[in-house]
Scaffold this motif. Structure first.
Motif, PDB file in Angstrom:
ATOM      1  N   VAL A 107       0.839  -1.203   0.000  1.00 56.14           N
ATOM      2  CA  VAL A 107       0.000   0.000   0.000  1.00 56.14           C
ATOM      3  C   VAL A 107       0.871   1.249   0.000  1.00 56.14           C
ATOM      4  N   ALA A 108       1.912   1.253   0.818  1.00 53.53           N
ATOM      5  CA  ALA A 108       2.813   2.415   0.849  1.00 53.53           C
ATOM      6  C   ALA A 108       3.470   2.625  -0.511  1.00 53.53           C
ATOM      7  N   ALA A 109       3.901   1.547  -1.152  1.00 51.40           N
ATOM      8  CA  ALA A 109       4.563   1.668  -2.455  1.00 51.40           C
ATOM      9  C   ALA A 109       3.606   2.218  -3.510  1.00 51.40           C
ATOM     10  N   LEU A 110       2.377   1.727  -3.531  1.00 50.18           N
ATOM     11  CA  LEU A 110       1.425   2.165  -4.551  1.00 50.18           C
ATOM     12  C   LEU A 110       0.949   3.586  -4.317  1.00 50.18           C
ATOM     13  N   VAL A 111       0.706   3.956  -3.060  1.00 49.52           N
ATOM     14  CA  VAL A 111       0.325   5.347  -2.767  1.00 49.52           C
ATOM     15  C   VAL A 111       1.481   6.286  -3.076  1.00 49.52           C
ATOM     16  N   LEU A 112       2.701   5.864  -2.737  1.00 54.44           N
ATOM     17  CA  LEU A 112       3.871   6.670  -3.081  1.00 54.44           C
ATOM     18  C   LEU A 112       3.977   6.864  -4.585  1.00 54.44           C
ATOM     19  N   ALA A 113       3.781   5.793  -5.346  1.00 55.75           N
ATOM     20  CA  ALA A 113       3.851   5.892  -6.803  1.00 55.75           C
ATOM     21  C   ALA A 113       2.752   6.795  -7.348  1.00 55.75           C
ATOM     22  N   GLY A 114       1.528   6.663  -6.827  1.00 56.34           N
ATOM     23  CA  GLY A 114       0.434   7.505  -7.296  1.00 56.34           C
ATOM     24  C   GLY A 114       0.636   8.963  -6.948  1.00 56.34           C
ATOM     25  N   ALA A 115       1.152   9.249  -5.756  1.00 51.83           N
ATOM     26  CA  ALA A 115       1.405  10.634  -5.363  1.00 51.83           C
ATOM     27  C   ALA A 115       2.569  11.228  -6.153  1.00 51.83           C
ATOM     28  N   ALA A 116       3.623  10.435  -6.368  1.00 54.60           N
ATOM     29  CA  ALA A 116       4.742  10.919  -7.176  1.00 54.60           C
ATOM     30  C   ALA A 116       4.301  11.212  -8.600  1.00 54.60           C
ATOM     31  N   ALA A 117       3.427  10.367  -9.154  1.00 53.20           N
ATOM     32  CA  ALA A 117       2.907  10.603 -10.499  1.00 53.20           C
ATOM     33  C   ALA A 117       2.102  11.899 -10.549  1.00 53.20           C
ATOM     34  N   ALA A 118       1.313  12.154  -9.517  1.00 54.57           N
ATOM     35  CA  ALA A 118       0.540  13.398  -9.481  1.00 54.57           C
ATOM     36  C   ALA A 118       1.457  14.613  -9.429  1.00 54.57           C
ATOM     37  N   GLU A 119       2.507  14.524  -8.638  1.00 53.49           N
ATOM     38  CA  GLU A 119       3.441  15.641  -8.520  1.00 53.49           C
ATOM     39  C   GLU A 119       4.133  15.921  -9.848  1.00 53.49           C
ATOM     40  N   LEU A 120       4.580  14.880 -10.517  1.00 50.91           N
ATOM     41  CA  LEU A 120       5.282  15.074 -11.790  1.00 50.91           C
ATOM     42  C   LEU A 120       4.330  15.535 -12.892  1.00 50.91           C
ATOM     43  N   ALA A 121       3.144  14.939 -12.941  1.00 55.30           N
ATOM     44  CA  ALA A 121       2.196  15.325 -13.981  1.00 55.30           C
ATOM     45  C   ALA A 121       1.704  16.747 -13.790  1.00 55.30           C
ATOM     46  N   SER A 122       1.604  17.193 -12.527  1.00 55.25           N
ATOM     47  CA  SER A 122       1.178  18.572 -12.278  1.00 55.25           C
ATOM     48  C   SER A 122       2.193  19.575 -12.804  1.00 55.25           C
ATOM     49  N   ARG A 123       3.418  19.138 -13.012  1.00 60.17           N
ATOM     50  CA  ARG A 123       4.470  19.990 -13.576  1.00 60.17           C
ATOM     51  C   ARG A 123       4.617  19.770 -15.085  1.00 60.17           C
ATOM     52  N   GLY A 124       3.691  19.017 -15.675  1.00 65.88           N
ATOM     53  CA  GLY A 124       3.734  18.776 -17.107  1.00 65.88           C
ATOM     54  C   GLY A 124       4.642  17.644 -17.525  1.00 65.88           C
TER      55      GLY A 124
END
Length: 710
Positions: free
Chosen positions: A479-496
């Protein structure tokens, strides 16, 4: 000039770095004290003195002076797991387990009481254990299908000279037909001439003066045997069952011989089947005896030869205390672990139900209060492991020490998260999941040392898994790995950086799968089967690729291929070094894998009858599935607001549920694995929801929806 939000973020990062450094530093300190050598102290000729019910609390200078002198003389020592049944132990359980090399069950009366050990009769075929067929038939009650006589057969085919002294020893060395190669009712010089001698040293009785008298007799008997043996003989004093009374204890395990006498400092016993300095198993003794005489090990055996680990205290009092503390620590953890999970799950449900009822009329102050109440629950899973850094088990008040240490650890771990700014709302879940992920990766790489005093860790008393990631840890880690991956993806995608978001998910997922499945780290066979599909679901969603049945089948095939490759790589190692993965491959080759699969499936199905926690887990799981399947119809407004601000949240939840459900099916933990997953996930989801809805970042939301997730 740095604004307040940036300052708080920097402080949070620094605080998290301090926590991770504490974990790494603690691991380094403990690792430097461990011996990396695989020195095996048991060599032929070897004499095994087995005693039913002998625990470390029985070893005292005034109570067992001769056994005490073994410690003062430099004997290697360990605490042995001897539990073979779910109830009160009988002496026959331990002796039959030695005979079969697997957990066995002795016969009982209709009321469940222990039957005395059968005598040995002289027959035309030689000495034979009386009522042997009854001992064999009793194994129908064992879930492991043990075969008594396996050790005796292996020894007779190799050396052909092994002696049993006493009825318990006769059971241990009997061949599949119940006959014993050499048997003596008493100890004499002629009986000690074979490369292997097993002696029934008696049984510790339940309580009162009778217990003290039995210990005195056992000590005198063992002392008489030791006086007869020369310095070239290795002696293994081994408890073969738990003390009578039903309370789990670890048993005594001591080795004295030429190898231990040649060392400058006495050592703790260890074994590759536990990877735990000072802890071995009764089921390792048959493998140790065969290794001592150079005999091949039967495929049915699940043990490994006992080795010397790190140095133990030279003071016998400290050694007895240290090995006895393994029992008392585990007893404390087992007493509270189930209750703790129940309290946490119930408290979360009450908290979230109250939030759902009052959300529409809530103010910003109320939502901040809700976020503050949720924060301790979000860091609780990682705190279950960080609590080991406090070394709480050294306190004389174990219960209070455990709870106090856990509360302090939760407070410390929550500080960096509380300092984070409220926007974007995935930062808090990212910080918590990053801390959890990092701590567990470091722990796996350093021997899962934090697990050993954790309520979510393994049990030395009950056996099973001693190292790597157990089912509860797998749930928290995945769960920690998947939430980390989803949050990291949101951070990167928010920057284009949408392509980088996909790469980040794949990279985090690859590390997670490698750590979880690799035999030297997580050593989790079934974890890869569940984690790889979850990572694939999230990565494909972030990349904007639709998950079709064909792609789903390809993901499943890939998961099976990866796990099979890891299992084969582990199987190629020596049998004593294999983990669960390599042993499963061997069971497949021997045609015994179906028994294991059937047994685990039974455990998983049985978990559905686990009471309120299991039923509550199933209900919450169903609600989450409905929310994802029919957005807007079943999802509450506060979750809709979080989904708008954190568009990668939906595929992240889908990935987590995929992993948890598959994990519940392929692991024997069943629905309980989902419970641990939800206990980890729901507080992170609540943190996001508590900060959502007051003002939605339209630019961020539209950026995500325009292509990051489809």
């Amino acid at each position: 000039m740095i604004n307040s939000a940036g300052r708080r973020g920097a402080i949070a990062v620094g605080w998290s770095a301090v926590l991770v450094c504490l974990v790494i530093g603690s691991a380094v300190v403990q690792i430097t004290g461990r011996s990396g050598a695989d020195v095996r102290p048991v060599r032929a000729p070897v004499v095994v003195i087995g005693v039913a019910g002998l625990a470390w609390g029985d070893i005292r200078a005034d109570q067992t002076p001769r056994l005490w002198r073994l410690l003062t003389g430099g004997a290697a020592a360990g605490a042995a797991t001897v539990r073979t049944t779910g109830g009160s132990a009988c002496a026959s359980d331990g002796w039959l387990s030695l005979s079969a090399g697997q957990a066995s069950v002795g016969p009982r009366t209709d009321e469940g009481a222990c039957l005395p050990l059968p005598p040995v009769r002289d027959t035309a075929a030689g000495p034979r254990v009386a009522r042997w067929d009854r001992l064999v038939d009793a194994q129908r009650r064992s879930e492991f299908s043990p075969r008594p006589g396996t050790l005796g057969k292996a020894l007779s085919e190799h050396e052909g000279c092994e002696t049993a002294i006493g009825p318990g020893a006769a059971i241990a060395l009997a061949r599949p037909d119940g006959t014993v190669g050499r048997y003596s009712a008493t100890v004499n010089d002629a009986a000690l001439r074979c490369p292997v001698t097993v002696i029934d040293g008696g049984q510790v009785v339940e309580s009162g003066s009778g217990r003290l008298n039995s210990l005195a007799r056992i000590d005198a008997f063992a002392g008489g045997v030791l006086q007869r043996l020369g310095g070239d003989v290795t002696v293994l004093v081994q408890g073969v069952t738990e003390p009578p009374g039903g309370t789990p204890h670890l048993a005594v395990s001591m080795v004295r011989g030429p190898v231990t006498a040649s060392r400058d400092r006495p050592a703790l016993l260890t074994v590759t089947s536990t990877r735990w300095g000072g802890v071995d198993r009764l089921l390792d003794v048959p493998s140790t005896v065969l290794d001592a005489v150079g005999a091949p090990e039967p495929a049915e055996f699940s043990g490994a030869p006992i080795s010397l680990g790190r140095a133990r205290p030279s003071d016998p009092t400290r050694t007895v205390h240290e090995l006895g503390a393994v029992t008392t620590t585990d007893q404390t953890l087992r007493r509270w672990a189930g209750r703790l999970l129940l309290v946490v799950a119930a408290a979360q449900l009450v908290l979230f139900a109250a939030a759902a009822i009052g959300w529409r009329r809530s103010s910003q102050r109320w939502r901040r209060a809700f976020a503050g109440a949720t924060l301790p629950f979000s860091v609780l899973p990682v705190s279950m492991y960080l609590v080991s850094l406090t070394r709480w088990w050294h306190s004389p008040f174990l219960d209070a020490s455990l709870w106090g240490a856990l509360a302090a650890t939760v407070a410390v771990a929550a500080v960096p998260v509380a300092l984070l700014p409220a926007r974007p709302l995935w930062h808090a879940p990212l910080a918590v999941s990053l801390l959890t992920f990092t701590v567990l990766v470091v722990d796996a790489a350093t021997g899962t040392l934090l697990h050993r005093a954790s309520p979510f860790g393994p049990s030395a008393l009950y056996g099973g898994r001693y190292y790597g990631f157990g089912n509860s840890t797998f749930a928290v880690f995945s769960v920690a790995a998947l939430v980390l991956a989803g949050a990291a993806a949101a951070e990167l995608a928010s920057r284009g950086r949408r392509r980088a978001a996909t790469v980040a998910v794949a990279a985090i997922g690859t590390v997670a799968v490698a750590v979880d499945t690799w035999p030297g780290w997580g050593a989790d066979v079934g974890g890869g089967l569940a984690l790889i599909p979850g990572v694939a679901v999230l990565a494909l969603a972030i990349a904007g690729v639709r998950l079709t049945p064909v792609r789903l089948a390809a993901v499943g095939a890939g998961a099976v291929t990866v796990v099979a490759a890891v299992g084969v790589a582990d199987w190629l190692r020596p049998p004593a070094s294999r983990t669960h993965a390599g042993r499963f491959v061997q069971e497949v080759l021997d045609g015994q894998a179906w028994d294991l699969v059937e047994r685990k499936a039974g455990y998983a199905l049985g978990s559905l009858a686990g009471g309120p926690v299991a039923w509550g887990t199933a209900l919450v799981l169903a609600l989450l599935v409905l929310t994802l399947a029919w957005p807007g119809r079943f999802s509450p407004p506060w979750l809709d607001a979080a989904l708008r601000e954190w568009p990668t949240l939906r595929p992240t939840l889908a990935a987590v549920l995929t992993t948890c459900v598959i994990g519940a099916v392929v692991n024997d933990y069943g629905i309980r694995l989902v419970t641990f997953g939800l206990v980890t996930l729901l507080p992170l989801l609540a943190l996001a929801c508590a900060r959502a809805g007051s003002h939605v970042s339209r630019a961020t939301g539209s950026d995500f929806r325009s292509g990051a997730v489809r």
